[in-house]
Design a protein around this motif. Sequence first.
Motif, mmCIF file in Angstrom:
data_model
loop_
_atom_site.group_PDB
_atom_site.id
_atom_site.type_symbol
_atom_site.label_atom_id
_atom_site.label_comp_id
_atom_site.label_asym_id
_atom_site.label_seq_id
_atom_site.Cartn_x
_atom_site.Cartn_y
_atom_site.Cartn_z
ATOM 1 N N ILE A 1 -4.506 0.729 -9.050
ATOM 2 C CA ILE A 1 -4.029 -0.272 -8.090
ATOM 3 C C ILE A 1 -4.005 0.330 -6.687
ATOM 4 C CG2 ILE A 1 -2.155 -1.848 -7.503
ATOM 5 C CD1 ILE A 1 -1.234 -1.489 -10.489
ATOM 6 N N PRO A 2 -4.818 -0.172 -5.769
ATOM 7 C CA PRO A 2 -4.785 0.331 -4.390
ATOM 8 C C PRO A 2 -3.402 0.097 -3.778
ATOM 9 C CG PRO A 2 -6.718 -1.049 -4.761
ATOM 10 C CD PRO A 2 -5.829 -1.221 -5.945
ATOM 11 N N GLU A 3 -2.902 1.098 -3.087
ATOM 12 C CA GLU A 3 -1.536 1.020 -2.562
ATOM 13 C C GLU A 3 -1.333 -0.203 -1.667
ATOM 14 O OE1 GLU A 3 1.648 3.831 -0.120
ATOM 15 O OE2 GLU A 3 -0.200 4.707 -0.919
ATOM 16 N N LYS A 4 -2.329 -0.525 -0.854
ATOM 17 C CA LYS A 4 -2.139 -1.639 0.088
ATOM 18 C C LYS A 4 -2.148 -2.997 -0.602
ATOM 19 C CE LYS A 4 -7.034 -1.965 1.449
ATOM 20 N NZ LYS A 4 -7.951 -1.971 2.594
ATOM 21 N N TRP A 5 -2.595 -3.040 -1.861
ATOM 22 C CA TRP A 5 -2.604 -4.300 -2.605
ATOM 23 C C TRP A 5 -1.601 -4.278 -3.750
ATOM 24 C CZ3 TRP A 5 -4.391 -6.824 0.997
ATOM 25 C CH2 TRP A 5 -5.624 -6.624 1.594
ATOM 26 N N ASN A 6 -0.574 -3.458 -3.598
ATOM 27 C CA ASN A 6 0.465 -3.379 -4.624
ATOM 28 C C ASN A 6 1.434 -4.544 -4.436
ATOM 29 O OD1 ASN A 6 2.046 -2.402 -6.687
ATOM 30 N ND2 ASN A 6 1.875 -0.274 -6.013
ATOM 31 N N VAL A 7 1.425 -5.472 -5.359
ATOM 32 C CA VAL A 7 2.214 -6.701 -5.258
ATOM 33 C C VAL A 7 3.476 -6.571 -6.109
ATOM 34 C CG1 VAL A 7 2.182 -9.200 -5.695
ATOM 35 C CG2 VAL A 7 0.116 -8.043 -4.866
ATOM 36 N N ALA A 8 4.595 -7.060 -5.600
ATOM 37 C CA ALA A 8 5.874 -6.983 -6.310
ATOM 38 C C ALA A 8 5.859 -7.862 -7.567
ATOM 39 C CB ALA A 8 7.009 -7.421 -5.384
ATOM 40 N N ASN A 9 6.824 -7.595 -8.455
ATOM 41 C CA ASN A 9 7.101 -8.443 -9.636
ATOM 42 C C ASN A 9 5.973 -8.456 -10.665
ATOM 43 O OD1 ASN A 9 9.520 -9.184 -8.351
ATOM 44 N ND2 ASN A 9 8.562 -10.942 -7.352
ATOM 45 N N PHE B 1 -8.237 -9.663 -3.758
ATOM 46 C CA PHE B 1 -7.863 -9.058 -2.477
ATOM 47 C C PHE B 1 -9.050 -8.517 -1.689
ATOM 48 C CE2 PHE B 1 -3.458 -8.733 -4.247
ATOM 49 C CZ PHE B 1 -2.848 -9.465 -3.243
ATOM 50 N N ASP B 2 -10.149 -8.222 -2.379
ATOM 51 C CA ASP B 2 -11.356 -7.767 -1.668
ATOM 52 C C ASP B 2 -11.767 -8.764 -0.584
ATOM 53 O OD1 ASP B 2 -11.288 -6.502 -4.313
ATOM 54 O OD2 ASP B 2 -13.198 -5.622 -3.746
ATOM 55 N N GLU B 3 -11.496 -10.047 -0.839
ATOM 56 C CA GLU B 3 -11.886 -11.080 0.115
ATOM 57 C C GLU B 3 -11.010 -11.073 1.369
ATOM 58 O OE1 GLU B 3 -12.612 -14.950 -1.539
ATOM 59 O OE2 GLU B 3 -13.178 -14.129 -3.470
ATOM 60 N N LEU B 4 -9.889 -10.367 1.324
ATOM 61 C CA LEU B 4 -9.001 -10.269 2.486
ATOM 62 C C LEU B 4 -9.210 -8.969 3.250
ATOM 63 C CD1 LEU B 4 -5.616 -11.401 0.855
ATOM 64 C CD2 LEU B 4 -7.397 -12.828 1.881
ATOM 65 N N ASP B 5 -9.977 -8.062 2.650
ATOM 66 C CA ASP B 5 -10.070 -6.696 3.170
ATOM 67 C C ASP B 5 -10.629 -6.629 4.586
ATOM 68 O OD1 ASP B 5 -9.245 -4.191 2.517
ATOM 69 O OD2 ASP B 5 -11.102 -3.591 1.518
ATOM 70 N N GLY B 6 -11.456 -7.592 4.959
ATOM 71 C CA GLY B 6 -12.074 -7.556 6.284
ATOM 72 C C GLY B 6 -11.158 -8.004 7.408
ATOM 73 N N ASP B 7 -9.950 -8.436 7.080
ATOM 74 C CA ASP B 7 -9.022 -8.920 8.099
ATOM 75 C C ASP B 7 -7.704 -8.171 7.991
ATOM 76 O OD1 ASP B 7 -7.473 -10.243 9.913
ATOM 77 O OD2 ASP B 7 -7.792 -12.247 9.086
ATOM 78 N N PRO B 8 -7.557 -7.067 8.749
ATOM 79 C CA PRO B 8 -6.330 -6.261 8.654
ATOM 80 C C PRO B 8 -5.072 -6.997 9.120
ATOM 81 C CG PRO B 8 -7.730 -5.495 10.456
ATOM 82 C CD PRO B 8 -8.518 -6.491 9.694
ATOM 83 N N ASP B 9 -5.241 -8.098 9.844
ATOM 84 C CA ASP B 9 -4.084 -8.858 10.351
ATOM 85 C C ASP B 9 -3.777 -10.087 9.492
ATOM 86 O OD1 ASP B 9 -3.754 -7.154 12.579
ATOM 87 O OD2 ASP B 9 -5.380 -8.195 13.624
ATOM 88 N N ILE B 10 -4.367 -10.180 8.301
ATOM 89 C CA ILE B 10 -4.249 -11.394 7.507
ATOM 90 C C ILE B 10 -2.801 -11.781 7.260
ATOM 91 C CG2 ILE B 10 -4.502 -10.106 5.333
ATOM 92 C CD1 ILE B 10 -5.761 -13.695 5.965
ATOM 93 N N PHE C 1 -13.613 0.497 -6.755
ATOM 94 C CA PHE C 1 -12.934 -0.539 -5.984
ATOM 95 C C PHE C 1 -13.929 -1.353 -5.164
ATOM 96 C CE2 PHE C 1 -10.011 3.125 -6.466
ATOM 97 C CZ PHE C 1 -9.174 2.555 -7.401
ATOM 98 N N SER C 2 -14.760 -2.089 -5.878
ATOM 99 C CA SER C 2 -15.699 -2.998 -5.215
ATOM 100 C C SER C 2 -15.845 -4.224 -6.087
ATOM 101 C CB SER C 2 -17.059 -2.338 -4.992
ATOM 102 O OG SER C 2 -17.743 -2.202 -6.222
ATOM 103 N N PHE C 3 -16.393 -5.280 -5.528
ATOM 104 C CA PHE C 3 -16.441 -6.561 -6.214
ATOM 105 C C PHE C 3 -17.869 -7.099 -6.186
ATOM 106 C CE2 PHE C 3 -15.838 -11.298 -5.795
ATOM 107 C CZ PHE C 3 -15.490 -11.511 -7.116
ATOM 108 N N ALA C 4 -18.238 -7.795 -7.263
ATOM 109 C CA ALA C 4 -19.526 -8.504 -7.351
ATOM 110 C C ALA C 4 -20.731 -7.579 -7.201
ATOM 111 C CB ALA C 4 -19.592 -9.626 -6.313
#
Length: 397
Positions: free
Chosen positions: A76-84, A229-238, A301-304
């Motif tokens: 699990i990438p640290e920046k995409w670690n989701v609670a619960n 989350f890969d689809e959000l990776d290009g926008d650091p301010d998402i 950690f890549s998609f498609a």
Amino acid sequence: MESSARKAFNDNFTPKKYQVFLDALNKGLKEPIAFRVAETPVFLSDDFRDKLLVAGEDIINVILQPNFKELTERAIPEKWNVANENDHPHFIALDFGVCKDEHGNIVPKLIELQGFPSLYGFQIHLADTYQKAFEIPDNQTIYFNHLGRAVYIDLLKKTIIGSHHPEEVVLMDVNAHEQKTSVDFYITQKLIGTPVISLEELIEQNGKLYYESRGAYKPIKRIYNRLIFDELDGDPDIFNKVVDIRKPLEVEWITHPAWFYRISKFTMPFLNGDYVPRTQFLHEVKQIPADLDKYVLKPLFSFAGQGVIIDVKKGDIENIKDPENWILQEKVNYEPVLQAPDGGVKIEIRLLYLWPDGDTKPTLAINLARLSRGKMIGVRYNKDFDWVGGTVAFMRK
């Protein structure tokens, strides 16, 4: 593959029937289907179906191990670690290529796996339309474990909605209404009643989530998560623009985003068996194989299929600076066993499992198939071909 069903289908196939099939498939949908649907379904022999069942069961047994979470914590990438995070995935998809072994037998070989939903709604619609348009006999089914259409939909409802009201469970993706797979979203909505919303439409108030419907805020108890989350990776301010779904919120995840990473390419080195290609984390490879042409190099950690190196050279391995984030996998060579009118076509079968809360293990429920003539499975490798694209596998009841 099942030869008599294939011959009967091919003998009766016409381009006009295919067009009638496509028209029926798109009828009543909000938008035409945004991906190519193949001219034909797949017909599985009993023998190949049984091999798929064994292959799937072996992999599920690894996921059921008590230490599976411990084994996959690094996935699990640290920046995409989701609670619960919850205690099990609600969806598991296993992708198998149809191959030939060293004895000439047709066998499944694992390509990838994911703890993430797939086209659980669309595949029903696809199979129903194939069956009607091409007069596929009623003794053929797309369902496993003696499930039928109605029982399958009940299992889907149990998994996604649970004890909640359908309006309290939302199917959520980034730009959900524009996704290529949105056809599946809206079919799912028709089947089980879950609203379709985009990430941008989530509303947070005091740690609770809502969506707007007819001018009122509706509470969200569960998210049927279709967001990668890969689809959000290009926008650091998402998460300055939308709700930060990673933080503790009063909501259940079906399934939790962590399972997308836990059950993934990261799992491959922990698997064994006749139907699993030999796979190692690159940093654990003690000696680079001399026959590198028989291997493929994949980033974890890549998609498609992005970043995959198919024709591996020694220099490719030596130039990788983070080998712990790559796997070296025995190459899987698809055998073009599906007979189209003008030659053989490669097949990939995806086994789709459902695991509702309260069940001790997942249930193999339905399948998805893809046909290819290109170097790899996928749209970008199959432009300009026919008898390729998304489909479904039928088998004898």
